[in-house]
Design a protein around this motif. Sequence first.
Motif, PDB file in Angstrom:
ATOM      1  N   HIS A   1       6.739 -13.601   0.537  1.00 43.28           N
ATOM      2  CA  HIS A   1       5.735 -14.670   0.601  1.00 43.28           C
ATOM      3  C   HIS A   1       4.519 -14.257   1.426  1.00 43.28           C
ATOM      4  N   ASP A   2       4.695 -13.403   2.409  1.00 43.59           N
ATOM      5  CA  ASP A   2       3.630 -13.061   3.352  1.00 43.59           C
ATOM      6  C   ASP A   2       2.812 -11.835   2.958  1.00 43.59           C
ATOM      7  N   LEU A   3       3.149 -11.196   1.859  1.00 44.36           N
ATOM      8  CA  LEU A   3       2.405 -10.004   1.458  1.00 44.36           C
ATOM      9  C   LEU A   3       0.989 -10.380   1.021  1.00 44.36           C
TER      10      LEU A   3
ATOM     11  N   PHE B   1       1.200   0.286  -1.826  1.00 47.31           N
ATOM     12  CA  PHE B   1       0.511  -0.062  -0.588  1.00 47.31           C
ATOM     13  C   PHE B   1      -0.820   0.677  -0.576  1.00 47.31           C
ATOM     14  N   ASP B   2      -1.884  -0.018  -0.213  1.00 47.69           N
ATOM     15  CA  ASP B   2      -3.229   0.541  -0.224  1.00 47.69           C
ATOM     16  C   ASP B   2      -3.384   1.538   0.925  1.00 47.69           C
ATOM     17  N   THR B   3      -3.855   2.729   0.602  1.00 47.83           N
ATOM     18  CA  THR B   3      -4.028   3.771   1.620  1.00 47.83           C
ATOM     19  C   THR B   3      -5.499   4.049   1.915  1.00 47.83           C
ATOM     20  N   GLN B   4      -6.400   3.306   1.310  1.00 55.38           N
ATOM     21  CA  GLN B   4      -7.828   3.552   1.500  1.00 55.38           C
ATOM     22  C   GLN B   4      -8.252   3.356   2.954  1.00 55.38           C
ATOM     23  N   PHE B   5      -7.708   2.347   3.621  1.00 59.21           N
ATOM     24  CA  PHE B   5      -8.079   2.085   5.008  1.00 59.21           C
ATOM     25  C   PHE B   5      -7.678   3.253   5.900  1.00 59.21           C
ATOM     26  N   GLU B   6      -6.468   3.771   5.698  1.00 54.08           N
ATOM     27  CA  GLU B   6      -6.005   4.917   6.481  1.00 54.08           C
ATOM     28  C   GLU B   6      -6.873   6.140   6.223  1.00 54.08           C
ATOM     29  N   LYS B   7      -7.233   6.363   4.965  1.00 50.28           N
ATOM     30  CA  LYS B   7      -8.074   7.508   4.623  1.00 50.28           C
ATOM     31  C   LYS B   7      -9.447   7.392   5.268  1.00 50.28           C
ATOM     32  N   SER B   8     -10.009   6.187   5.273  1.00 48.40           N
ATOM     33  CA  SER B   8     -11.331   6.009   5.882  1.00 48.40           C
ATOM     34  C   SER B   8     -11.263   6.214   7.396  1.00 48.40           C
ATOM     35  N   GLN B   9     -10.159   5.789   8.012  1.00 51.46           N
ATOM     36  CA  GLN B   9     -10.004   6.026   9.448  1.00 51.46           C
ATOM     37  C   GLN B   9      -9.910   7.521   9.740  1.00 51.46           C
TER      38      GLN B   9
ATOM     39  N   LYS C   1      -2.243  -1.888 -11.519  1.00 50.96           N
ATOM     40  CA  LYS C   1      -1.769  -1.487 -10.197  1.00 50.96           C
ATOM     41  C   LYS C   1      -2.150  -2.584  -9.218  1.00 50.96           C
ATOM     42  N   VAL C   2      -1.167  -3.018  -8.455  1.00 51.56           N
ATOM     43  CA  VAL C   2      -1.368  -4.075  -7.470  1.00 51.56           C
ATOM     44  C   VAL C   2      -1.332  -3.419  -6.096  1.00 51.56           C
ATOM     45  N   TYR C   3      -2.457  -3.516  -5.366  1.00 52.10           N
ATOM     46  CA  TYR C   3      -2.563  -2.893  -4.053  1.00 52.10           C
ATOM     47  C   TYR C   3      -2.275  -3.933  -2.975  1.00 52.10           C
ATOM     48  N   ILE C   4      -1.370  -3.580  -2.075  1.00 54.07           N
ATOM     49  CA  ILE C   4      -0.897  -4.475  -1.026  1.00 54.07           C
ATOM     50  C   ILE C   4      -1.393  -3.974   0.319  1.00 54.07           C
ATOM     51  N   ASN C   5      -1.709  -4.907   1.204  1.00 57.17           N
ATOM     52  CA  ASN C   5      -2.153  -4.566   2.555  1.00 57.17           C
ATOM     53  C   ASN C   5      -0.980  -3.957   3.327  1.00 57.17           C
ATOM     54  N   PRO C   6      -1.112  -2.722   3.815  1.00 59.62           N
ATOM     55  CA  PRO C   6      -0.007  -2.058   4.509  1.00 59.62           C
ATOM     56  C   PRO C   6       0.079  -2.395   5.995  1.00 59.62           C
ATOM     57  N   SER C   7      -0.654  -3.375   6.452  1.00 57.55           N
ATOM     58  CA  SER C   7      -0.809  -3.669   7.879  1.00 57.55           C
ATOM     59  C   SER C   7       0.510  -3.704   8.645  1.00 57.55           C
ATOM     60  N   ASN C   8       0.633  -2.785   9.545  1.00 58.10           N
ATOM     61  CA  ASN C   8       1.728  -2.737  10.520  1.00 58.10           C
ATOM     62  C   ASN C   8       3.123  -2.641   9.907  1.00 58.10           C
ATOM     63  N   PHE C   9       3.239  -2.084   8.725  1.00 58.71           N
ATOM     64  CA  PHE C   9       4.558  -1.866   8.142  1.00 58.71           C
ATOM     65  C   PHE C   9       4.972  -0.424   8.396  1.00 58.71           C
ATOM     66  N   LYS C  10       6.228  -0.233   8.773  1.00 56.04           N
ATOM     67  CA  LYS C  10       6.776   1.112   8.916  1.00 56.04           C
ATOM     68  C   LYS C  10       7.106   1.637   7.525  1.00 56.04           C
ATOM     69  N   GLU C  11       7.289   2.940   7.419  1.00 56.31           N
ATOM     70  CA  GLU C  11       7.589   3.546   6.116  1.00 56.31           C
ATOM     71  C   GLU C  11       8.878   2.986   5.518  1.00 56.31           C
ATOM     72  N   SER C  12       9.887   2.773   6.355  1.00 56.73           N
ATOM     73  CA  SER C  12      11.148   2.232   5.844  1.00 56.73           C
ATOM     74  C   SER C  12      10.953   0.816   5.309  1.00 56.73           C
ATOM     75  N   GLU C  13      10.110   0.026   5.987  1.00 55.91           N
ATOM     76  CA  GLU C  13       9.820  -1.329   5.508  1.00 55.91           C
ATOM     77  C   GLU C  13       9.056  -1.288   4.197  1.00 55.91           C
ATOM     78  N   LYS C  14       8.107  -0.364   4.090  1.00 59.40           N
ATOM     79  CA  LYS C  14       7.330  -0.242   2.858  1.00 59.40           C
ATOM     80  C   LYS C  14       8.246   0.065   1.674  1.00 59.40           C
ATOM     81  N   ILE C  15       9.183   0.966   1.878  1.00 62.94           N
ATOM     82  CA  ILE C  15      10.117   1.327   0.801  1.00 62.94           C
ATOM     83  C   ILE C  15      10.957   0.125   0.399  1.00 62.94           C
TER      84      ILE C  15
END
Length: 118
Positions: free
Chosen positions: A32-34, A96-104, A49-63
């Motif tokens: 519900h919170d994604l 999960f969207d990686t554009q924010f990480e790439k821009s950082q 393709k549906v891009y999701i905000n990856p904010s503060n998720f660990k890799e295990s949570e993302k999987i």
Amino acid sequence: MNEAEIKLKRMESILVELIPEALGHLNDKRLHDLEILEVKCSRGRSDAKVYINPSNFKESEKIAYLKQLNKARPIVEDFCLKDQGWYRCPKLTFEFDTQFEKSQNLEELFKKIEKEES
């Protein structure tokens, strides 16, 4: 912008609104919170393709989230079909969207280059 591009953008914007609503109707409270950032449809609108905000998720949570979303995909697609009265819904792929990480990372590289030059 031609008519096909307009239809494509319209479908993407409808899906950005419908997918969170469909996830909200599921029994899994975690989904519900994604936050859906963007939906990109293929040219023929058969895949999306549906891009999701990856904010503060660990890799295990993302999987774990991706596994749950893949299980819920047919339900979400069916919800979109019934809500819009479409003949068929695009096959959804969740990422999960990686554009924010790439821009950082790029900003950090530019800062390093600037320090080295000064």
